[in-house]
Design a protein around this motif. Structure first.
Motif, short mmCIF file in Angstrom:
data_model
loop_
_atom_site.label_atom_id
_atom_site.label_comp_id
_atom_site.label_asym_id
_atom_site.label_seq_id
_atom_site.Cartn_x
_atom_site.Cartn_y
_atom_site.Cartn_z
N SER A 176 22.43 37.46 23.69
CA SER A 176 22.00 36.82 24.92
C SER A 176 23.14 36.79 25.92
N TYR A 177 22.80 36.63 27.19
CA TYR A 177 23.84 36.52 28.21
C TYR A 177 24.63 35.24 28.02
N SER A 178 25.93 35.31 28.20
CA SER A 178 26.77 34.11 28.12
C SER A 178 26.63 33.30 29.42
N PHE A 179 27.29 32.14 29.43
CA PHE A 179 27.00 31.13 30.45
C PHE A 179 27.13 31.65 31.88
N THR A 180 28.20 32.35 32.18
CA THR A 180 28.45 32.79 33.55
C THR A 180 27.29 33.64 34.09
N TYR A 181 26.70 34.45 33.21
CA TYR A 181 25.66 35.38 33.63
C TYR A 181 24.30 34.69 33.69
N GLU A 182 24.08 33.71 32.83
CA GLU A 182 22.89 32.87 32.98
C GLU A 182 22.99 32.06 34.27
N LEU A 183 24.20 31.66 34.62
CA LEU A 183 24.40 30.98 35.90
C LEU A 183 24.04 31.90 37.05
N ALA A 184 24.45 33.16 36.95
CA ALA A 184 24.13 34.14 38.00
C ALA A 184 22.62 34.27 38.15
N ARG A 185 21.92 34.34 37.03
CA ARG A 185 20.45 34.41 37.07
C ARG A 185 19.87 33.17 37.76
N SER A 186 20.35 32.00 37.38
CA SER A 186 19.83 30.77 37.97
C SER A 186 20.13 30.69 39.46
N MET A 187 21.34 31.09 39.85
CA MET A 187 21.70 31.03 41.27
C MET A 187 20.88 32.02 42.09
N THR A 188 20.45 33.10 41.47
CA THR A 188 19.61 34.07 42.18
C THR A 188 18.24 33.50 42.47
N VAL A 189 17.61 32.88 41.47
CA VAL A 189 16.27 32.33 41.72
C VAL A 189 16.35 31.15 42.68
N LEU A 190 17.43 30.37 42.62
CA LEU A 190 17.61 29.28 43.57
C LEU A 190 17.89 29.82 44.98
N GLY A 191 18.71 30.85 45.05
CA GLY A 191 19.00 31.45 46.35
C GLY A 191 17.76 32.05 46.99
N ALA A 192 16.93 32.70 46.18
CA ALA A 192 15.70 33.29 46.70
C ALA A 192 14.75 32.20 47.20
N ALA A 193 14.64 31.10 46.45
CA ALA A 193 13.79 30.00 46.88
C ALA A 193 14.30 29.40 48.19
N THR A 194 15.61 29.26 48.30
CA THR A 194 16.20 28.72 49.53
C THR A 194 15.91 29.63 50.72
N ALA A 195 16.00 30.93 50.49
CA ALA A 195 15.78 31.90 51.57
C ALA A 195 14.30 32.16 51.84
N GLY A 196 13.43 31.73 50.93
CA GLY A 196 12.01 32.00 51.09
C GLY A 196 11.65 33.45 50.84
N VAL A 197 12.39 34.10 49.91
CA VAL A 197 12.13 35.50 49.57
C VAL A 197 11.87 35.61 48.07
N THR A 198 11.60 36.83 47.62
CA THR A 198 11.19 37.07 46.24
C THR A 198 12.40 37.22 45.33
N ALA A 199 12.36 36.58 44.17
CA ALA A 199 13.41 36.71 43.15
C ALA A 199 13.01 37.80 42.16
N ILE A 200 13.91 38.75 41.94
CA ILE A 200 13.65 39.88 41.04
C ILE A 200 14.67 39.86 39.92
N GLU A 201 14.19 39.93 38.67
CA GLU A 201 15.05 39.91 37.50
C GLU A 201 15.78 41.24 37.32
N THR A 202 16.95 41.20 36.71
CA THR A 202 17.73 42.40 36.47
C THR A 202 17.13 43.22 35.32
#
Length: 294
Positions: A176-202
């Motif tokens: 599984s991804y270690s903490f830093t990369y799970e953080l990156a995933r979380s920050m992406t979905v939060l950033g997309a929600a903030t921007a009102g755009v679509t979040a896409i998984e890697t």
């Protein structure tokens, strides 16, 4: 020109120096074909790949809206050459990798606008998806994309981020991804929600393990992602299915919407032995919209 958040479940990479692989990707079920001029093309092959990609897009006008291009990042020598070659073909969109912050999206917007006008393309019409976690610096700016020009989606990546911070691995012992990369995933979905755009998984690099892909895609959809990148055509049907609401989900969402419609003005209402409040209604309405039922 204002762009709506994109509704695209599967984003399939295809190397820009292989007409055979670009053709195969386009013939499949991917919502978006990401023709790659970055990692999939060796430095010595980039000059030859650019006209190939241009010609491929021009030769497939009915598919143009699906044919996006991942250009090279601004921290190297290839970006402007990529754009000068690709924009005249009017691709469906551009993926900008390895950003350091919003300023690079704004720089891309200026470049695209100049090339659109020069080529008789409507200014502002080419949308953009941004890879927002591939540098350490970019991680501090994942919430900065609200109102950023052209941006319709945000996504993330783990390999370049590991390189950026000098990590020897981005995985735990169990894979599984270690903490830093799970953080990156979380920050992406939060950033997309903030921007009102679509979040896409890697991507999922092990394209043979479709069961693991299915489980991961279903999980990240529950977390708020609306699509996923793929590196092999076999992954596309699994991704499409995982990000398509089921009939049972649609029926339940419709039941919730109908329940609130029959009781206007209520903040919370009883349902199946529990209580529903307004966030449940918002989620139900969003799911129906994703399913094309609203």
């Amino acid at each position: 020109m204002k762009h709506e958040p994109i509704a695209a479940r599967s984003w399939l990479f295809a190397p820009g120096d292989s007409e055979k692989k670009m053709t195969k990707a386009t013939e499949g079920e991917a919502d978006i074909v990401l023709i790659d001029l970055e990692d999939a093309v060796a430095p010595d092959s980039k000059a030859a790949a650019r006209p190939m990609v241009h010609d491929f897009i021009k030769a497939n006008p009915q598919q143009r809206h699906r044919l996006w291009v991942r250009i090279n990042p601004f921290d190297g020598p290839h970006t402007l050459l990529d754009l000068a070659a690709i924009v005249p073909a009017n691709p469906g969109g551009i993926m900008l990798p390895k950003v350091y912050g919003r300023q690079e999206v704004e720089k891309l917007d200026h470049c695209l606008s100049a090339l659109e006008v020069a080529n008789g393309i409507e200014e502002g019409s080419i949308p953009v998806i941004v890879l927002i976690t591939e540098t350490a610096e970019a991680m501090f700016h994942t919430g900065d994309y609200k109102g950023a020009p052209r941006v319709v989606a945000l996504t993330w990546g783990a390999e370049d981020l590991a390189d950026s911070i000098g990590a020897s691995s981005n995985r735990n012992d169990d894979g599984s991804y270690s903490f830093t990369y799970e953080l990156a995933r979380s920050m992406t979905v939060l950033g997309a929600a903030t921007a009102g755009v679509t979040a896409i998984e890697t991507i999922s690099a092990d394209f043979r393990d479709l069961d693991a892909l299915r489980a991961r895609a279903e999980k990240v959809r529950r977390d708020g992602f609306r699509g996923m990148m793929a590196i092999h055509p076999a992954q596309v049907p699994v991704i499409n299915a995982a990000f398509t609401p089921t009939e049972a989900e649609i029926a339940e969402a419709q039941e919730i919407v109908d329940l609130f419609a029959a009781n206007p003005g209520v903040g919370a209402i009883g349902w199946k032995g529990g209580m529903l409040d307004r966030p449940y209604l918002a989620r139900a309405e969003r799911l129906l919209k994703q399913a094309g039922k609203a």
